[in-house]
Design an enzyme around this catalytic site. Structure first.
Site, mmCIF file in Angstrom:
data_model
loop_
_atom_site.group_PDB
_atom_site.id
_atom_site.type_symbol
_atom_site.label_atom_id
_atom_site.label_comp_id
_atom_site.label_asym_id
_atom_site.label_seq_id
_atom_site.Cartn_x
_atom_site.Cartn_y
_atom_site.Cartn_z
ATOM 1 N N CYS A 1 0.850 -1.180 0.000
ATOM 2 C CA CYS A 1 0.000 0.000 0.000
ATOM 3 C C CYS A 1 0.886 1.232 0.000
ATOM 4 O O CYS A 1 2.104 1.119 -0.065
ATOM 5 C CB CYS A 1 -0.958 -0.011 1.187
ATOM 6 S SG CYS A 1 -0.132 0.295 2.724
ATOM 7 N N ARG B 1 4.191 -4.099 3.474
ATOM 8 C CA ARG B 1 3.296 -4.673 4.475
ATOM 9 C C ARG B 1 2.942 -6.142 4.238
ATOM 10 O O ARG B 1 1.790 -6.489 3.991
ATOM 11 C CB ARG B 1 2.039 -3.811 4.624
ATOM 12 C CG ARG B 1 2.365 -2.377 4.963
ATOM 13 C CD ARG B 1 1.154 -1.523 5.117
ATOM 14 N NE ARG B 1 0.482 -1.703 6.388
ATOM 15 C CZ ARG B 1 -0.649 -1.081 6.713
ATOM 16 N NH1 ARG B 1 -1.204 -0.263 5.852
ATOM 17 N NH2 ARG B 1 -1.212 -1.283 7.876
ATOM 18 N N ASP C 1 1.699 6.329 13.345
ATOM 19 C CA ASP C 1 0.457 6.953 12.868
ATOM 20 C C ASP C 1 0.345 8.427 13.260
ATOM 21 O O ASP C 1 -0.613 9.099 12.866
ATOM 22 C CB ASP C 1 -0.771 6.183 13.390
ATOM 23 C CG ASP C 1 -0.878 4.804 12.766
ATOM 24 O OD1 ASP C 1 -0.213 4.555 11.740
ATOM 25 O OD2 ASP C 1 -1.621 3.961 13.312
ATOM 26 N N ARG D 1 -11.403 7.407 5.565
ATOM 27 C CA ARG D 1 -11.216 6.051 6.074
ATOM 28 C C ARG D 1 -11.028 6.033 7.585
ATOM 29 O O ARG D 1 -11.317 5.019 8.221
ATOM 30 C CB ARG D 1 -9.975 5.406 5.425
ATOM 31 C CG ARG D 1 -10.162 5.131 3.952
ATOM 32 C CD ARG D 1 -8.950 4.460 3.383
ATOM 33 N NE ARG D 1 -8.692 3.215 4.096
ATOM 34 C CZ ARG D 1 -7.808 2.309 3.724
ATOM 35 N NH1 ARG D 1 -7.112 2.516 2.632
ATOM 36 N NH2 ARG D 1 -7.629 1.216 4.417
HETATM 37 N N1 EPU Z 1 5.326 -6.795 9.003
HETATM 38 C C1 EPU Z 1 6.070 -7.803 8.434
HETATM 39 N N2 EPU Z 1 5.519 -9.051 8.328
HETATM 40 C C2 EPU Z 1 4.265 -9.308 8.771
HETATM 41 C C3 EPU Z 1 3.510 -8.293 9.373
HETATM 42 C C4 EPU Z 1 4.075 -7.037 9.477
HETATM 43 O O1 EPU Z 1 7.201 -7.587 8.009
HETATM 44 O O2 EPU Z 1 3.812 -10.460 8.628
HETATM 45 C C5 EPU Z 1 5.900 -5.445 9.095
HETATM 46 C C6 EPU Z 1 5.105 -4.408 8.293
HETATM 47 O O3 EPU Z 1 5.444 -4.449 6.943
HETATM 48 C C7 EPU Z 1 5.504 -3.121 8.977
HETATM 49 C C8 EPU Z 1 5.677 -3.558 10.434
HETATM 50 O O4 EPU Z 1 5.804 -4.964 10.419
HETATM 51 O O5 EPU Z 1 6.709 -2.663 8.458
HETATM 52 C C9 EPU Z 1 4.536 -3.186 11.350
HETATM 53 O O6 EPU Z 1 3.327 -3.672 10.802
HETATM 54 P P1 EPU Z 1 2.107 -4.135 11.685
HETATM 55 O O7 EPU Z 1 1.740 -5.523 11.289
HETATM 56 O O8 EPU Z 1 2.398 -3.872 13.127
HETATM 57 O O9 EPU Z 1 0.971 -3.128 11.188
HETATM 58 P P2 EPU Z 1 -0.517 -3.456 10.782
HETATM 59 O O10 EPU Z 1 -1.120 -4.388 11.766
HETATM 60 O O11 EPU Z 1 -0.594 -3.782 9.348
HETATM 61 C C10 EPU Z 1 -1.521 -1.539 12.270
HETATM 62 C C11 EPU Z 1 -2.396 -0.350 12.056
HETATM 63 C C12 EPU Z 1 -1.643 0.711 11.276
HETATM 64 C C13 EPU Z 1 -0.411 1.107 12.090
HETATM 65 C C14 EPU Z 1 0.450 -0.141 12.372
HETATM 66 C C15 EPU Z 1 1.647 0.123 13.251
HETATM 67 C C16 EPU Z 1 -4.603 -1.331 11.970
HETATM 68 C C17 EPU Z 1 -5.800 -1.671 11.189
HETATM 69 N N3 EPU Z 1 -3.589 -0.756 11.318
HETATM 70 O O12 EPU Z 1 -1.169 -2.015 10.970
HETATM 71 O O13 EPU Z 1 -2.513 1.831 11.171
HETATM 72 O O14 EPU Z 1 0.361 2.037 11.394
HETATM 73 O O15 EPU Z 1 -0.365 -1.143 13.012
HETATM 74 O O16 EPU Z 1 1.259 0.673 14.462
HETATM 75 O O17 EPU Z 1 -4.562 -1.534 13.183
HETATM 76 C C18 EPU Z 1 -3.311 3.860 10.266
HETATM 77 O O18 EPU Z 1 -4.238 3.814 11.103
HETATM 78 O O19 EPU Z 1 -3.075 4.898 9.589
HETATM 79 C C19 EPU Z 1 -2.456 2.684 10.089
HETATM 80 C C20 EPU Z 1 -1.705 2.492 9.011
#
Ligand code: EPU
Length: 419
Positions: free
Chosen positions: A118, A123, A306, A398
């Site tokens: 994205c 991600r 964020d 969003r």
């Molecule tokens: N990552 C990996 N492998 C994985 C999963 C994650 O490498 O299998 C990496 C991601 O690419 C990223 C990092 O780990 O570089 C952190 O990602 P995370 O999985 O923690 O984020 P997320 O769950 O996809 C949520 C929020 C995001 C927020 C992040 C970090 C939700 C719906 N989204 O995303 O919110 O930035 O945690 O705090 O909860 C926003 O609200 O604007 C937003 C993007």
């Protein structure tokens, strides 16, 4: 086709009371977790957001029955008829992938479109998949879909290579209906994880340690209904603190859990804002010259990624050089280019941005590239001379509930218009 823009006439000092809505990033996994329940879940304080609409559509597509009473959402998932979340919806919102864990646990099978990259980074979801496999599922990727199947999930000890919020949530949900106990190590500690665990526990789940790096989940065979109030949105509240600060204003930000904003409050105080914490509100006064401060984004309880874009907007108005380092996402500086169009002096060097201030910001036509970048542009526009027109505002819708009305209510000159 006409496009709706958000326009801002800058220069108004904000004052008054503004309230945060329920948290987007808490409610999305909570709605997904309702798939685990054999009863009716009543979720209170659900924000009106495009992303909430998407996750609701995903659940309806799976056979759940949803109904609304103002900001209260009722979900009944007794008659699930599908285990598949289609590409049209997952491509609109990556968080749709959060139905994978609950579907796998409840139906023994899940098929969810693989979310692509994205605007803010690649991600990947490898950690989610590794975790499902550790719980005993066989997982394969086929024609852009992730397919997972199990004859019954079994508790396991899972170490997350990094504390991914989404992976922690997906695995916590799956493990809730697994046989035996699961331990998630190096888990994410965000308040939204705690809210999800509280929601699951109020349905009869047995999760301990949410909010720390080690989460223990004792599997149960069935979950019932519950009533749960979503926590306030800490990022929305933090964005309003910046709105006060950037306009030299004074706001009471209501419906806040001050503890959740500790890292943001600390940096804003360092920048010269006066912030007083009440039980469920924050009072901010920012009538002096702001000072440049450095920030580095980190998993909770570090400074939230964020809030990085909004803070960058604030630093354009501060005296001195501020170094902003982004460690969570690899491409989350798209707002810098747009802020430059408004007069900011920002240099990017790899994962750091140096903001030299104070700049006199000027209104310009700019584009919101993602949700938080969009908010950063609105904030910069509030402090800019003249009019800013922000396009691609669907990304802002969003995640900010009733934004234009809320900001107008505290003195901003902001409106939507069709072009
Ligand atoms: N990552 C990996 N492998 C994985 C999963 C994650 O490498 O299998 C990496 C991601 O690419 C990223 C990092 O780990 O570089 C952190 O990602 P995370 O999985 O923690 O984020 P997320 O769950 O996809 C949520 C929020 C995001 C927020 C992040 C970090 C939700 C719906 N989204 O995303 O919110 O930035 O945690 O705090 O909860 C926003 O609200 O604007 C937003 C993007």
């Amino acid at each position: 086709m006409s496009e709706t823009l958000i326009s801002v006439e800058g220069g108004c000092r904000l004052s008054g009371k503004i309230a945060a809505s329920g948290s987007k990033n808490a409610v999305l996994p909570i709605i997904a977790a309702a798939l685990l329940s054999s009863g009716t879940c009543k979720i209170l304080d659900v924000p009106k957001l495009a992303d909430v609409d998407v996750i609701c559509q995903v659940l309806e597509g799976l056979g759940a029955v949803l109904s609304w009473q103002d900001k209260e959402l009722h979900i009944k998932t007794t008659g699930l008829s599908s285990y598949e979340a289609p590409e049209e919806l997952v491509s609109k919102m990556r968080a749709s992938f959060l139905v994978m864990g609950p579907l796998l646990a409840r139906m023994g099978k899940a098929k969810v479109s693989l979310p692509g990259g994205c605007a803010i980074g690649a991600r990947p979801v490898a950690l989610h998949i590794k975790g499902f496999e550790a719980l005993g599922a066989s997982v394969r990727t086929e024609q852009g879909y992730v397919l997972a199947e199990t004859a019954g999930l079994k508790g396991a000890r899972i170490y997350l290579d990094l504390p991914s919020v989404g992976a922690t949530e997906n695995l916590m949900m799956a493990a809730t209906l697994a046989e035996g106990s699961t331990v998630l190590e190096n888990a994410a500690e965000e308040p939204e994880i705690v809210d999800l665990a509280n929601f699951i526990n109020s349905m009869g789940g047995r999760i301990r340690g949410a909010g720390t790096k080690i989460i223990k989940i004792d599997g149960v065979t069935e979950l019932g209904g519950c009533e749960h109030q979503v926590i306030p949105d800490r990022i929305e509240a933090g964005s309003y603190l910046v709105a006060a600060a950037i306009t030299g204003g004074e706001l009471v930000v209501d419906n806040v859990i001050p503890d959740h904003l500790k890292p943001v409050i600390a940096k804003m105080q360092e920048a010269g804002c006066l912030i007083r914490e009440e039980e469920s509100s924050l009072h901010i006064l920012a009538d002096g010259q702001l000072r440049a401060v450095d920030i580095k984004t980190l998993p909770y309880p570090g400074f939230p990624t964020d809030m990085q874009a909004q803070f960058m907007a604030l630093m354009t108005r501060a005296q001195g050089a501020s170094v902003i380092t982004e460690t969570i996402f690899e491409n989350r500086f798209m707002h810098a280019e747009e802020l430059r169009r408004m007069g900011a002096n920002i240099r990017i060097n790899g994962s750091s941005a140096v903001v030299e201030g104070p700049s006199t910001m000027q209104g310009a036509p700019v584009k919101a590239t993602d949700l938080r970048a969009g908010m950063a542009l609105i904030l910069a526009a509030l402090a800019a001379e003249g009019r800013t027109e922000i396009s691609n505002i669907n990304v802002i819708d969003r995640g900010y509930d009733d934004l234009v009305n809320k900001l107008s209510g505290v003195g901003a000159n902001i409106w939507r218009s069709d072009q």
